[in-house]
Design a protein around this motif. Structure first.
Motif, PDB file in Angstrom:
ATOM      1  N   PHE A 134      -1.324 115.467  -0.374  1.00 30.00           N
ATOM      2  CA  PHE A 134      -1.886 116.477  -1.274  1.00 30.00           C
ATOM      3  C   PHE A 134      -0.790 117.370  -1.846  1.00 30.00           C
ATOM      4  O   PHE A 134      -0.797 117.698  -3.034  1.00 30.00           O
ATOM      5  N   LEU A 135       0.170 117.765  -0.999  1.00 28.31           N
ATOM      6  CA  LEU A 135       1.266 118.603  -1.482  1.00 28.31           C
ATOM      7  C   LEU A 135       2.103 117.869  -2.523  1.00 28.31           C
ATOM      8  O   LEU A 135       2.593 118.471  -3.475  1.00 28.31           O
ATOM      9  N   GLY A 136       2.258 116.562  -2.338  1.00 24.93           N
ATOM     10  CA  GLY A 136       3.038 115.772  -3.288  1.00 24.93           C
ATOM     11  C   GLY A 136       2.306 115.509  -4.589  1.00 24.93           C
ATOM     12  O   GLY A 136       2.933 115.387  -5.649  1.00 24.93           O
ATOM     13  N   ASN A 137       0.975 115.450  -4.508  1.00 29.95           N
ATOM     14  CA  ASN A 137       0.170 115.168  -5.707  1.00 29.95           C
ATOM     15  C   ASN A 137      -1.201 115.820  -5.572  1.00 29.95           C
ATOM     16  O   ASN A 137      -2.173 115.165  -5.188  1.00 29.95           O
ATOM     17  N   PRO A 138      -1.295 117.119  -5.876  1.00 27.15           N
ATOM     18  CA  PRO A 138      -2.574 117.831  -5.742  1.00 27.15           C
ATOM     19  C   PRO A 138      -3.688 117.214  -6.582  1.00 27.15           C
ATOM     20  O   PRO A 138      -4.868 117.306  -6.231  1.00 27.15           O
ATOM     21  N   ASN A 139      -3.340 116.581  -7.708  1.00 30.38           N
ATOM     22  CA  ASN A 139      -4.363 116.001  -8.588  1.00 30.38           C
ATOM     23  C   ASN A 139      -4.993 114.740  -8.017  1.00 30.38           C
ATOM     24  O   ASN A 139      -5.925 114.182  -8.595  1.00 30.38           O
ATOM     25  N   ALA A 140      -4.484 114.288  -6.867  1.00 29.81           N
ATOM     26  CA  ALA A 140      -5.088 113.124  -6.219  1.00 29.81           C
ATOM     27  C   ALA A 140      -6.494 113.450  -5.722  1.00 29.81           C
ATOM     28  O   ALA A 140      -7.329 112.549  -5.557  1.00 29.81           O
ATOM     29  N   LYS A 141      -6.749 114.737  -5.484  1.00 34.57           N
ATOM     30  CA  LYS A 141      -8.102 115.168  -5.109  1.00 34.57           C
ATOM     31  C   LYS A 141      -8.908 115.355  -6.390  1.00 34.57           C
ATOM     32  O   LYS A 141      -8.577 116.201  -7.224  1.00 34.57           O
ATOM     33  N   ASN A 161     -12.573 120.100  -7.485  1.00 34.55           N
ATOM     34  CA  ASN A 161     -12.026 121.388  -7.062  1.00 34.55           C
ATOM     35  C   ASN A 161     -12.376 121.697  -5.614  1.00 34.55           C
ATOM     36  O   ASN A 161     -11.593 122.335  -4.905  1.00 34.55           O
ATOM     37  N   ASP A 162     -13.558 121.284  -5.174  1.00 33.77           N
ATOM     38  CA  ASP A 162     -13.959 121.526  -3.789  1.00 33.77           C
ATOM     39  C   ASP A 162     -13.033 120.799  -2.818  1.00 33.77           C
ATOM     40  O   ASP A 162     -12.642 121.342  -1.772  1.00 33.77           O
ATOM     41  N   GLU A 163     -12.665 119.576  -3.155  1.00 35.28           N
ATOM     42  CA  GLU A 163     -11.753 118.809  -2.294  1.00 35.28           C
ATOM     43  C   GLU A 163     -10.367 119.438  -2.277  1.00 35.28           C
ATOM     44  O   GLU A 163      -9.689 119.484  -1.245  1.00 35.28           O
ATOM     45  N   LYS A 164      -9.929 119.928  -3.435  1.00 37.99           N
ATOM     46  CA  LYS A 164      -8.631 120.599  -3.503  1.00 37.99           C
ATOM     47  C   LYS A 164      -8.641 121.884  -2.674  1.00 37.99           C
ATOM     48  O   LYS A 164      -7.664 122.200  -1.978  1.00 37.99           O
ATOM     49  N   LEU A 165      -9.738 122.608  -2.740  1.00 41.21           N
ATOM     50  CA  LEU A 165      -9.852 123.848  -1.988  1.00 41.21           C
ATOM     51  C   LEU A 165      -9.838 123.568  -0.481  1.00 41.21           C
ATOM     52  O   LEU A 165      -9.173 124.269   0.288  1.00 41.21           O
ATOM     53  N   THR A 166     -10.557 122.530  -0.068  1.00 38.61           N
ATOM     54  CA  THR A 166     -10.591 122.156   1.352  1.00 38.61           C
ATOM     55  C   THR A 166      -9.212 121.746   1.844  1.00 38.61           C
ATOM     56  O   THR A 166      -8.770 122.154   2.920  1.00 38.61           O
ATOM     57  N   ARG A 182      -7.014 124.819   2.141  1.00 40.03           N
ATOM     58  CA  ARG A 182      -7.366 125.607   3.330  1.00 40.03           C
ATOM     59  C   ARG A 182      -6.810 124.979   4.599  1.00 40.03           C
ATOM     60  O   ARG A 182      -6.333 125.685   5.501  1.00 40.03           O
ATOM     61  N   ASN A 183      -6.871 123.652   4.678  1.00 40.42           N
ATOM     62  CA  ASN A 183      -6.341 122.963   5.858  1.00 40.42           C
ATOM     63  C   ASN A 183      -4.844 123.214   6.018  1.00 40.42           C
ATOM     64  O   ASN A 183      -4.352 123.442   7.128  1.00 40.42           O
ATOM     65  N   ILE A 184      -4.118 123.165   4.906  1.00 41.91           N
ATOM     66  CA  ILE A 184      -2.669 123.387   4.947  1.00 41.91           C
ATOM     67  C   ILE A 184      -2.352 124.826   5.345  1.00 41.91           C
ATOM     68  O   ILE A 184      -1.487 125.078   6.190  1.00 41.91           O
ATOM     69  N   ILE A 185      -3.064 125.779   4.757  1.00 36.36           N
ATOM     70  CA  ILE A 185      -2.834 127.192   5.081  1.00 36.36           C
ATOM     71  C   ILE A 185      -3.155 127.459   6.548  1.00 36.36           C
ATOM     72  O   ILE A 185      -2.445 128.203   7.234  1.00 36.36           O
ATOM     73  N   MET A 186      -4.217 126.838   7.052  1.00 39.84           N
ATOM     74  CA  MET A 186      -4.573 127.023   8.458  1.00 39.84           C
ATOM     75  C   MET A 186      -3.489 126.472   9.382  1.00 39.84           C
ATOM     76  O   MET A 186      -3.149 127.084  10.397  1.00 39.84           O
TER      77      MET A 186
END
Length: 358
Positions: A221-228, A231-236, A239-243
């Motif tokens: 996801f960090l390498g390619n955020p648009n793979a999600k 928007n809900d999947e990107k937000l999830t 959140r996982n990374i921040i946690m």
């Protein structure tokens, strides 16, 4: 950008256990530092007084800057009478057990690198060995290098044959050893090894602090955020990374408090090696390096990055030492052997009567 850099400076002295968001600002320091340096160049070109804003935030955090970038133009002055200790520290990533590098010769290249450097002290983090043929890294290292004194501690053992942990090797006699355990179930550990160097005893700390434990999907996801796709999947995913960043920062803060206290109580001059999993502009680095010299600051050159992963600008591996020592020839060995670069420096131990108090 200037305010952001200023916040990063301030946050490097705030315990993430009290305010974990501070660790996020510290993590962005290398990138924000570069942006502000570019602003200095730009303000100079356009002859704007805004130059002083950027210069101010750079100078106020000069300690953080020096720990990230060095331009040592002249060799360090080596004491006339001193004992030379060559120290190498390396997160070996289990000696490429799972073929992360994609090169089946990586394990042999690691052994060759250690042989070529001929260190007096070697500290491995993410150490792995097995009694199985072709995987007995412990015996191989003892056979190939001159550092035959060893202190190995395991955090995990499977099938009574495979061991994961941390290891320190020395050419000098080991007269005492101990483990600093953290009050939690973790694969992280700190060990200390007392070695006899001439008439002196030196305590070597080998530290591996909590990682952020990113999973493959986090890196993807960090390498390619648009793979999600949504928007809900990107937000999830965010959140996982921040946690994970939060949990890692809080645990490191707890671990470094224990290690720093132990270092301060050492009866001997100390050498501290390891993977701190935090950049110089962090509470972790500022806490553990207090009263110690940083070998990179003494004799390093250029950008001090030691991580060879996605965020390759990061410096998270360190070699610190007591004021009774002078460091020279620090360098990162930029070979593709792990997701970390080995770091090495010569430390010159001065006689007691030549010691300088901090």
């Amino acid at each position: 950008m200037a305010v952001w850099l200023l916040l990063a400076h301030i946050c490097s002295y705030i315990n993430p256990g009290s305010f974990w968001v501070a660790s996020l600002f510290a993590l962005t320091y290398p990138g924000i530092l570069l942006v502000n340096i570019l602003f200095v160049v730009y303000w100079l070109l356009v002859k704007s007084r805004a130059l002083f804003i950027s210069l101010f935030v750079l100078l106020i955090g000069l300690d953080n800057l020096r720990a990230q970038v060095q331009l040592n133009l002249f060799p360090a002055e080596v004491p006339a009478v001193a004992e030379k200790i060559r120290v190498l520290s390396f997160n070996a990533r289990l000696f490429d057990l799972y073929n992360w590098t994609g090169n089946p010769l990586t394990r042999e290249k690691i052994f060759k690198m250690v042989q070529d450097e001929a260190p007096s002290v070697v500290c491995f983090q993410e150490f792995y060995t097995s009694t199985k043929a072709g995987r007995n890294n412990l015996d191989t290292l003892l056979h190939l290098q001159k550092t035959t004194q060893k202190h190995v501690a395991y955090t995990e053992t499977k099938r009574e044959t495979d061991h994961w942990g941390i290891a320190t090797f020395s050419t000098y006699p080991i007269v005492n050893r101990g483990n600093i355990m953290f009050n939690e179930v973790t694969n992280n550990l700190c060990i200390y090894t007392d070695i006899k160097v001439g008439p002196d005893t030196v305590r070597v700390y080998n530290v591996h602090l909590q990682s952020n434990r990113f999973k493959r999907e986090d890196y993807e996801f960090l390498g390619n955020p648009n793979a999600k796709p949504t928007n809900d999947e990107k937000l999830t995913a965010s959140r996982n990374i921040i946690m994970r960043l939060k949990v890692g920062a809080v645990k490191r803060a707890q671990q470094v408090e224990v290690v720093a206290k132990h270092i301060q109580q050492s009866p001997y001059p100390v050498i501290v090696c390891g993977d701190f999993n935090d950049p110089p502009a962090s509470f972790t680095y500022n806490k553990i390096s207090k009263g110690l010299q940083d070998a990179f600051i003494e004799s390093g050159w250029g950008l001090g990055n030691t991580y060879d992963g996605m965020f390759s600008i990061l410096r998270i591996d360190y070699l610190l030492h007591d004021n009774r020592m002078v460091g020279s020839g620090y360098r990162a060995i930029r070979q593709k052997l792990s997701d970390h670069y080995p770091i090495v420096s010569d430390l010159w131990l001065k006689p007691k009567d030549a010691a300088v108090k901090p």
